[in-house]
Enzyme design. Structure first.
Site, PDB file in Angstrom:
ATOM      1  CE1 TYR A  45      -4.084   2.014   0.558  1.00  0.00           C
ATOM      2  CE2 TYR A  45      -2.580   3.387   1.812  1.00  0.00           C
ATOM      3  CZ  TYR A  45      -3.789   3.216   1.177  1.00  0.00           C
ATOM      4  OH  TYR A  45      -4.709   4.239   1.145  1.00  0.00           O
ATOM      5  CG  PHE A  69      -1.688   9.203  -4.461  1.00  0.00           C
ATOM      6  CD1 PHE A  69      -1.242   9.561  -5.722  1.00  0.00           C
ATOM      7  CD2 PHE A  69      -0.946   8.278  -3.735  1.00  0.00           C
ATOM      8  CE1 PHE A  69      -0.075   9.004  -6.247  1.00  0.00           C
ATOM      9  CE2 PHE A  69       0.218   7.713  -4.256  1.00  0.00           C
ATOM     10  CZ  PHE A  69       0.650   8.073  -5.507  1.00  0.00           C
ATOM     11  CD  GLU A  70      -6.456   3.793  -1.710  1.00  0.00           C
ATOM     12  OE1 GLU A  70      -6.755   3.595  -0.527  1.00  0.00           O
ATOM     13  OE2 GLU A  70      -7.082   3.301  -2.677  1.00  0.00           O
ATOM     14  CB  ILE A  71       0.445   3.286  -5.941  1.00  0.00           C
ATOM     15  CG1 ILE A  71       0.314   4.554  -6.789  1.00  0.00           C
ATOM     16  CG2 ILE A  71       1.077   2.161  -6.758  1.00  0.00           C
ATOM     17  CD1 ILE A  71       1.627   5.096  -7.325  1.00  0.00           C
ATOM     18  CG  HIS A 103      -8.973   1.632   1.512  1.00  0.00           C
ATOM     19  ND1 HIS A 103      -8.713   2.065   0.224  1.00  0.00           N
ATOM     20  CD2 HIS A 103     -10.042   0.811   1.408  1.00  0.00           C
ATOM     21  CE1 HIS A 103      -9.581   1.526  -0.613  1.00  0.00           C
ATOM     22  NE2 HIS A 103     -10.409   0.770   0.088  1.00  0.00           N
TER      23      HIS A 103
END
Length: 326
Positions: A146, A213-215, A250
Site C-alpha cells: 500500500y 491517491f493510492e498505489i 483502507h
C-alpha cells in the site's frame, strides 16, 4: 478513476497531468468506473488523451445503493444530525454510496479483476513532479503493498463507531493482525500489537492515509482478511448511519493486517487534491526541474497532517525518493 460524466473536464485535467508526468513513458491502461453509462463524449475525449488502452465499466446498482438490511429511517436521522452540525457531505447519500463502493467493491469489478496493481486517480487533481521510475515495479520489487502521499485526521463525527467495530473484528479474528503492524500510528502511546493478540488498548487518534491517491496491490483487498473486515463493517451499517469513509477503512485495514514495512510513503511525489497539496522538500528535485511546486507551502507540516507521526512510527525520514526513505 471513479468519475461521473459531468466531471469530464476535471477528469481530463487529471489524465493530462498523469500522462505528462508519468504515463506517456509507460503507457499503462486507464480504467473508468461510473454508476451511470458513460457518454460518447466522455469516452471519445478520455480515449484521445490516454496513451494506453482505456476501459469503461458500469457499476452494479446493488453496489451503489442501500442494502436491504440497512434501516433507512436511521439513515435519515443520521444525515439530519450531520447536516445540523455542518459535517461535510453529511446529508449526501451519494457520497455514502461512493465511500462504500471504494471500500468494498471497486476491486471486484470485472474490468478491474484483470489487474494486480492500481493507481487511484481522482478527477481534478494535480501532479507537480515527473515520475521517472515505475512505482508499480518499485512496490512489487520491494515488498510494498500500500502506497500513499498524504496522511491526515478524519472527522470524528463521521466515524464515531468505526474504531470500536474494528476492535471487535480483531477480537473475533486475531489471526488477521499482522506482526509489526502500525497500531502505534493510530493509537497514541501504544505498543505495536502482535499477531495473535485479541485486545489492544487506546483510542483512535483519527489518523489515516488520504485515499484519493493510492498505489496498491489489489490482492490485498481481495484477501480473506480484508474481505471479512469489509463484510463485517458493512453489516454494522456505519457507511450509511454515520459516514464512514474509504480512507480510514483502507488505512485501518492496511495498518493492522499488513506489516509496517509493506506500507510506503511516496515522498518524491508532488500532489494536490483540493484543498491540500504536498511538495517534495529535497533540493535535487527542484534544481533538476523534476518538480515545480512551493516547498514553503505544503501539507506535510500542517497541524492537520499525520505524516510526521508516520515518519516517526515507521522509522522513515523526509527523503525525496525511494532510496531516501528506507
Amino acid at each position: 478513476m471513479l468519475v461521473r460524466n459531468s466531471e469530464l473536464r476535471e477528469a481530463l485535467d487529471s489524465i493530462r497531468n498523469v500522462e505528462d508526468r508519468f504515463n506517456r513513458r509507460f503507457r499503462y491502461p486507464w480504467t473508468f468506473l461510473n454508476d451511470e453509462p458513460f457518454t460518447e463524449e466522455f469516452v471519445n475525449y478520455t480515449t484521445g488523451m490516454a496513451s494506453g488502452k482505456t476501459n469503461y465499466g458500469l457499476i452494479e446498482p446493488a453496489q451503489w445503493s442501500v442494502p436491504d438490511y440497512i434501516d433507512k429511517k436511521k439513515i435519515e436521522e443520521g444525515m439530519e444530525n450531520m447536516v445540523s452540525k455542518n459535517v461535510i457531505y453529511g446529508g449526501s447519500l451519494s457520497y455514502r454510496n461512493m465511500c462504500r463502493y471504494n471500500s468494498g467493491f471497486f476491486y471486484r469489478h470485472p474490468i478491474v479483476n484483470q489487474y494486480r496493481w492500481y493507481w487511484r486517480v481522482e478527477p481534478g487533481v494535480q501532479f507537480y513532479c515527473d515520475q521517472l521510475y515505475d512505482p508499480f515495479s518499485f512496490m512489487r520489487e520491494n515488498g510494498k503493498v500500500y502506497g500513499f502521499v498524504m496522511a491526515m485526521y478524519e472527522y470524528l463525527l463521521t466515524i464515531e463507531t468505526l474504531w470500536d467495530s474494528t476492535k471487535e473484528f480483531v477480537r473475533n479474528h486475531p489471526q488477521y493482525l499482522a506482526a509489526n503492524n502500525s497500531l502505534d500510528f493510530f493509537v497514541d502511546n501504544s505498543e505495536p500489537s502482535k499477531e495473535g493478540d485479541k485486545e489492544f488498548d487506546g483510542d483512535y487518534n483519527l489518523c489515516h492515509f488520504w485515499s484519493n491517491f493510492e498505489i496498491a496491490d489489489l490482492d490485498f483487498w481481495r484477501s480473506p482478511a480484508y474481505s471479512d473486515y469489509f463484510d463485517f463493517l458493512d453489516r454494522k451499517g456505519g457507511f450509511f448511519y454515520e459516514r464512514w469513509g474509504d480512507a480510514p477503512v483502507h488505512s485501518l485495514a492496511a495498518g493492522l493486517f499488513l506489516p509496517k514495512s509493506a506500507i510506503h510513503h511516496f515522498g518524491d511525489i508532488g500532489y494536490r487534491h483540493p484543498p491540500y497539496a504536498r511538495c517534495p522538500q529535497d533540493e535535487e528535485s527542484h534544481q533538476s526541474g523534476r518538480c515545480y511546486c512551493a516547498r514553503d507551502a505544503h501539507f506535510d507540516d500542517d497541524g492537520y497532517s499525520c505524516l510526521p507521526r508516520w515518519w516517526n512510527v515507521a522509522g522513515m525520514n523526509r527523503g525525496a525518493g525511494p532510496k531516501g526513505q528506507h
